[in-house]
Enzyme design. Structure first.
Site, short mmCIF file in Angstrom:
data_model
loop_
_atom_site.label_atom_id
_atom_site.label_comp_id
_atom_site.label_asym_id
_atom_site.label_seq_id
_atom_site.Cartn_x
_atom_site.Cartn_y
_atom_site.Cartn_z
N TYR A 188 -13.03 -5.40 9.79
CA TYR A 188 -12.39 -5.10 11.08
C TYR A 188 -12.37 -6.33 11.98
CZ TYR A 188 -13.05 -0.58 9.06
OH TYR A 188 -12.99 0.48 8.18
N ASP A 246 -13.19 8.21 7.55
CA ASP A 246 -13.46 8.60 8.94
C ASP A 246 -14.21 9.92 8.95
OD1 ASP A 246 -12.43 6.46 10.42
OD2 ASP A 246 -10.37 7.17 10.06
N ALA A 266 -20.17 3.04 3.47
CA ALA A 266 -19.44 2.51 2.31
C ALA A 266 -20.39 1.78 1.36
CB ALA A 266 -18.32 1.58 2.78
N ALA A 294 -9.54 11.31 3.28
CA ALA A 294 -10.94 11.22 3.74
C ALA A 294 -11.77 12.39 3.24
CB ALA A 294 -10.97 11.16 5.25
N ARG A 347 -16.06 4.29 3.47
CA ARG A 347 -16.81 5.45 3.97
C ARG A 347 -15.85 6.61 4.25
NH1 ARG A 347 -18.99 5.76 10.01
NH2 ARG A 347 -16.76 6.23 10.22
N THR A 387 -4.04 4.94 -1.19
CA THR A 387 -5.08 5.50 -0.32
C THR A 387 -5.68 6.78 -0.92
OG1 THR A 387 -3.56 6.83 0.97
CG2 THR A 387 -3.92 4.57 1.73
N TYR A 388 -6.75 7.24 -0.27
CA TYR A 388 -7.48 8.42 -0.73
C TYR A 388 -7.78 9.27 0.50
CZ TYR A 388 -11.27 10.87 -3.26
OH TYR A 388 -12.08 11.80 -3.87
N GLN A 423 -8.53 -4.36 8.51
CA GLN A 423 -7.81 -3.39 9.34
C GLN A 423 -6.57 -4.09 9.89
OE1 GLN A 423 -6.75 -0.68 10.12
NE2 GLN A 423 -8.47 0.37 11.07
N GLU A 455 0.83 -1.22 0.00
CA GLU A 455 0.00 0.00 0.00
C GLU A 455 0.86 1.26 0.00
OE1 GLU A 455 -3.71 -0.19 1.95
OE2 GLU A 455 -3.41 1.71 2.98
P1 FAD Z 1 -18.56 1.40 6.65
O1 FAD Z 1 -18.55 0.09 5.99
O2 FAD Z 1 -19.60 2.39 6.23
O3 FAD Z 1 -18.66 1.12 8.24
C1 FAD Z 1 -18.47 2.18 9.18
C2 FAD Z 1 -19.25 1.89 10.47
O4 FAD Z 1 -20.65 2.00 10.20
C3 FAD Z 1 -19.06 0.48 11.03
O5 FAD Z 1 -19.14 0.57 12.43
C4 FAD Z 1 -20.23 -0.31 10.45
O6 FAD Z 1 -20.57 -1.43 11.28
C5 FAD Z 1 -21.33 0.75 10.42
N1 FAD Z 1 -22.27 0.61 9.31
C6 FAD Z 1 -22.01 0.25 8.04
N2 FAD Z 1 -23.13 0.29 7.29
C7 FAD Z 1 -24.12 0.71 8.13
C8 FAD Z 1 -25.52 0.98 7.95
N3 FAD Z 1 -26.13 0.80 6.77
N4 FAD Z 1 -26.23 1.42 9.05
C9 FAD Z 1 -25.64 1.61 10.24
N5 FAD Z 1 -24.32 1.36 10.47
C10 FAD Z 1 -23.57 0.93 9.42
N6 FAD Z 1 -9.70 5.98 5.23
C11 FAD Z 1 -9.39 6.99 4.35
O7 FAD Z 1 -9.75 8.14 4.59
N7 FAD Z 1 -8.72 6.74 3.19
C12 FAD Z 1 -8.31 5.49 2.85
O8 FAD Z 1 -7.71 5.31 1.79
C13 FAD Z 1 -8.60 4.41 3.74
N8 FAD Z 1 -8.23 3.14 3.45
C14 FAD Z 1 -8.59 2.11 4.30
C15 FAD Z 1 -8.26 0.78 3.95
C16 FAD Z 1 -8.59 -0.27 4.80
C17 FAD Z 1 -8.23 -1.67 4.41
C18 FAD Z 1 -9.26 -0.01 6.03
C19 FAD Z 1 -9.60 -1.14 6.97
C20 FAD Z 1 -9.61 1.29 6.38
C21 FAD Z 1 -9.28 2.36 5.51
N9 FAD Z 1 -9.62 3.68 5.81
C22 FAD Z 1 -9.31 4.71 4.94
C23 FAD Z 1 -10.31 4.00 7.07
C24 FAD Z 1 -11.85 3.88 6.93
O9 FAD Z 1 -12.31 4.88 6.06
C25 FAD Z 1 -12.45 4.01 8.33
O10 FAD Z 1 -12.14 2.86 9.08
C26 FAD Z 1 -13.92 4.37 8.41
O11 FAD Z 1 -14.21 4.72 9.78
C27 FAD Z 1 -14.88 3.25 8.04
O12 FAD Z 1 -14.85 2.97 6.71
P2 FAD Z 1 -15.68 1.70 6.12
O13 FAD Z 1 -15.54 1.76 4.67
O14 FAD Z 1 -15.32 0.47 6.83
O15 FAD Z 1 -17.17 2.15 6.55
#
Ligand code: FAD
Length: 281
Positions: free
Chosen positions: A142, A108, A122, A51, A106, A48-49, A173, A17
């Site tokens: 996660y 942070d 997401a 946030a 999604r 990465t991208y 993660q 990465e």
């Molecule tokens: P989601 O899948 O939307 O989940 C977020 C939270 O919401 C979880 O607690 C989930 O259980 C809950 N949830 C999901 N869907 C729903 C729903 N429909 N209703 C209610 N609750 C729901 N961040 C960056 O800014 N740039 C990056 O490039 C980046 N790369 C990453 C790569 C990896 C492999 C990982 C693990 C994380 C990365 N992150 C990055 C961080 C990530 O954006 C954060 O962890 C963020 O808080 C959650 O993203 P997610 O896509 O998992 O969100």
């Protein structure tokens, strides 16, 4: 090449990465890092991208650069602080540049609050990507629970929502406790999620940054990692000890049957090289 195709082959995959530069002046330096990382022949390289979308321009540029070395590129894309227009523009740029693989995230929630409200999760972005073309879509997962999640059951429920909407593979993660990852994979399968789960490995190279990551990601510090941080924390040997720790962690996972490893090399090709040459495939 689509990452789903790579993961379907009967072979161990090891990916790396990178993060894009924040300013144009650093673009050439990151492109050099791409060249050095690509020379290690990883299965794919992700980029990465930001946030808030601030570095989006360079994510696509770096993904294009990765592809130019003949290595499949995975472009990350976040949505929580973006508008539909901005996301559509980036998706069009990805298509135009032949980037087939997107990690739909999604992002942070910024401490100062969200700047846009077009997307909540997401899974909304997965739908958007599906409506724009034939992308191979990945998602985040996660092993020790997302920090905002009430419990693992809820987290798995929403992971399954992403899977059902079209996520074809998940990258985990970072974690240091192999047992936690292996047990998570069992729960993933029991929840009916059949997509491959790639193990996310973060090399320890600096005690302060790893302590910050542990705090943010909520992952468990194993006694072995605690001992390493205590012994080498403030010393120049932390890098070497961190590489040995990651190699042991990866080889331990492979022995347990894990096929796909993603190393958060984060623009450190020397660390990527040291780890990759010691992986027992
Ligand atoms: P989601 O899948 O939307 O989940 C977020 C939270 O919401 C979880 O607690 C989930 O259980 C809950 N949830 C999901 N869907 C729903 C729903 N429909 N209703 C209610 N609750 C729901 N961040 C960056 O800014 N740039 C990056 O490039 C980046 N790369 C990453 C790569 C990896 C492999 C990982 C693990 C994380 C990365 N992150 C990055 C961080 C990530 O954006 C954060 O962890 C963020 O808080 C959650 O993203 P997610 O896509 O998992 O969100």
């Amino acid at each position: 090449m689509k990452i789903s195709g790579l993961l379907a082959k009967d072979a161990i995959t090891v990916s790396c990465e990178l993060f894009p530069p924040k300013q144009f002046e650093k673009l050439a330096e990151v492109k050099e890092t791409v060249a050095q990382t690509a020379a290690l022949s990883p299965s794919f390289i992700s980029c990465t991208y930001g946030a808030t979308g601030g570095t989006s321009e360079y994510t696509v540029e770096i993904a294009k650069e990765i592809s130019s070395h003949g290595i499949p590129a995975l472009a990350h894309l976040t949505c929580v602080s973006s508008t539909k227009e901005k996301v559509a523009q980036v998706i069009r740029e990805l298509s135009r540049n032949g980037i087939e693989n997107v990690l739909a995230l999604r992002g942070d929630i910024p401490p100062e609050g969200r700047m846009a409200f077009d997307y909540a999760h997401a899974s909304d972005l997965v739908e958007e990507l599906k409506s724009h073309g034939d992308f191979c879509i990945g998602g985040a997962c996660y092993p020790e629970g997302h920090p905002e999640s009430e419990d693992m059951e809820k987290d798995l429920y929403y992971m399954r929502v992403k899977y059902e909407k079209g996520v074809q593979f998940f990258t985990s993660q970072l974690f240091f406790d192999n047992g936690a990852f292996l047990s998570f994979c069992e729960h993933v399968r029991a929840a009916g999620i059949k997509a491959p789960v790639i193990a996310g490995i973060m090399p320890v190279s600096n005690a302060a940054s790893i302590e910050k990551m542990i705090r943010l990601s909520n992952c468990r510090v194993t006694p072995e990692l605690a001992a390493l941080l205590q012994k080498y924390g403030g010393t120049p040997d932390i890098g070497r000890a961190g590489i040995e720790f990651s190699v042991k962690q990866i080889n331990g996972l492979i022995k347990e049957g894990v096929r796909h490893i993603h190393i958060y090399t984060m623009n450190r090709p020397a660390i990527a090289k040291a780890i990759m040459q010691s992986i027992e495939r």
